[in-house]
Write an enzyme that holds these catalytic residues in place. Structure first.
Site, short mmCIF file in Angstrom:
data_model
loop_
_atom_site.label_atom_id
_atom_site.label_comp_id
_atom_site.label_asym_id
_atom_site.label_seq_id
_atom_site.Cartn_x
_atom_site.Cartn_y
_atom_site.Cartn_z
N THR A 135 -2.11 -9.36 15.63
CA THR A 135 -1.04 -10.13 16.27
C THR A 135 -1.57 -10.87 17.49
OG1 THR A 135 1.18 -10.03 17.25
CG2 THR A 135 -0.27 -8.21 17.76
N ASN A 136 -0.95 -11.98 17.80
CA ASN A 136 -1.25 -12.71 19.03
C ASN A 136 -0.09 -12.59 20.01
OD1 ASN A 136 -3.80 -13.94 18.53
ND2 ASN A 136 -2.79 -15.23 17.00
N HIS B 276 4.08 -9.50 23.52
CA HIS B 276 5.31 -8.73 23.60
C HIS B 276 5.33 -7.64 22.52
CE1 HIS B 276 9.54 -8.63 25.09
NE2 HIS B 276 9.65 -7.87 24.01
N ASP C 27 5.24 -8.15 9.42
CA ASP C 27 6.04 -9.36 9.27
C ASP C 27 7.49 -8.93 9.29
OD1 ASP C 27 5.86 -12.17 9.16
OD2 ASP C 27 6.54 -12.14 7.09
#
Ligand code: IMP
Length: 189
Positions: free
Chosen positions: A5-6, A9, A66
């Protein structure tokens, strides 16, 4: 373990859920700045696509997630297209506005968030999912969080995810439920 993930949060959310049991690294930590394709038409397909991308190039155990918001009155839309519901380049505000417009005047406001996690460990693939059911509010509520949080009220609560805040959300959310299954699996190995 790499979390594909980028989104800082999300990394923070999942790290908080793991409670120090595992140390997660993200894409930046392994020097990956690629824009990883997520062009499948299911949540499962996208999660697998992202995890495979990293496993094939870096050879490290990893997982990807996802998530989609599935609205009953819209036959499960926006679903896998939740991030770009209002079109490419639009933000959460535009996505929420579009959803509120689509549901205007509709009495059935049932919806669910569904997260799918694809784990690749020692070359084997595993899928875990987590669901939280709820209602789409008539208008947004301010607070914390991101995405559709200001207009989604989980069942059993009087306010939106945004209003309830991260502490509550991290306990009951779709992602929390999927992560719980992932952690349970990892602990038992
Ligand atoms: P992703 O697959 O986690 O990136 O999620 C796709 C889209 O679903 C995001 O861009 C958000 O619009 C929405 N979404 C995912 N998770 C959440 C959440 O926990 N709260 C609100 N919206 C979310």
């Amino acid at each position: 373990m790499i979390f594909v993930t980028n989104n800082p949060h999300k990394l923070q959310e999942v790290n908080a859920m793991l409670g120090g049991k595992f140390s997660l690294k993200n894409l930046r930590d392994i020097g990956c700045t690629d824009d990883i394709p997520e062009t499948a038409d299911t949540l499962e397909g996208n999660a697998l696509m992202k995890a495979r991308y990293i496993y094939e190039r870096y050879g490290v155990d990893c997982f990807a997630d996802d998530t989609g918001l599935e609205v009953d009155a819209l036959n499960g839309a926006p679903g896998v297209y939740s991030a770009r519901y209002a079109g490419p380049g639009h933000d959460s505000e535009a996505n929420m506005q579009k959803l509120l417009t689509e549901l205007k005047g509709k009495s059935d406001r049932r919806a669910q968030f569904r997260t799918v996690i694809a784990l690749i460990k020692e070359g084997k693939e595993y899928l875990f999912d987590g669901i939280v059911t709820g209602t789409i509010l008539e208008e947004r509520e301010e607070g914390e969080g991101f995405g559709y949080d200001p207009i989604f009220r989980p069942d059993g609560y009087d306010h939106s995810f945004a209003h309830l805040g991260d502490e509550v959300k991290n306990r009951i959310s779709h992602r929390a439920r999927a992560v719980e299954k992932l952690v349970e699996f990892l602990k038992n190995r």
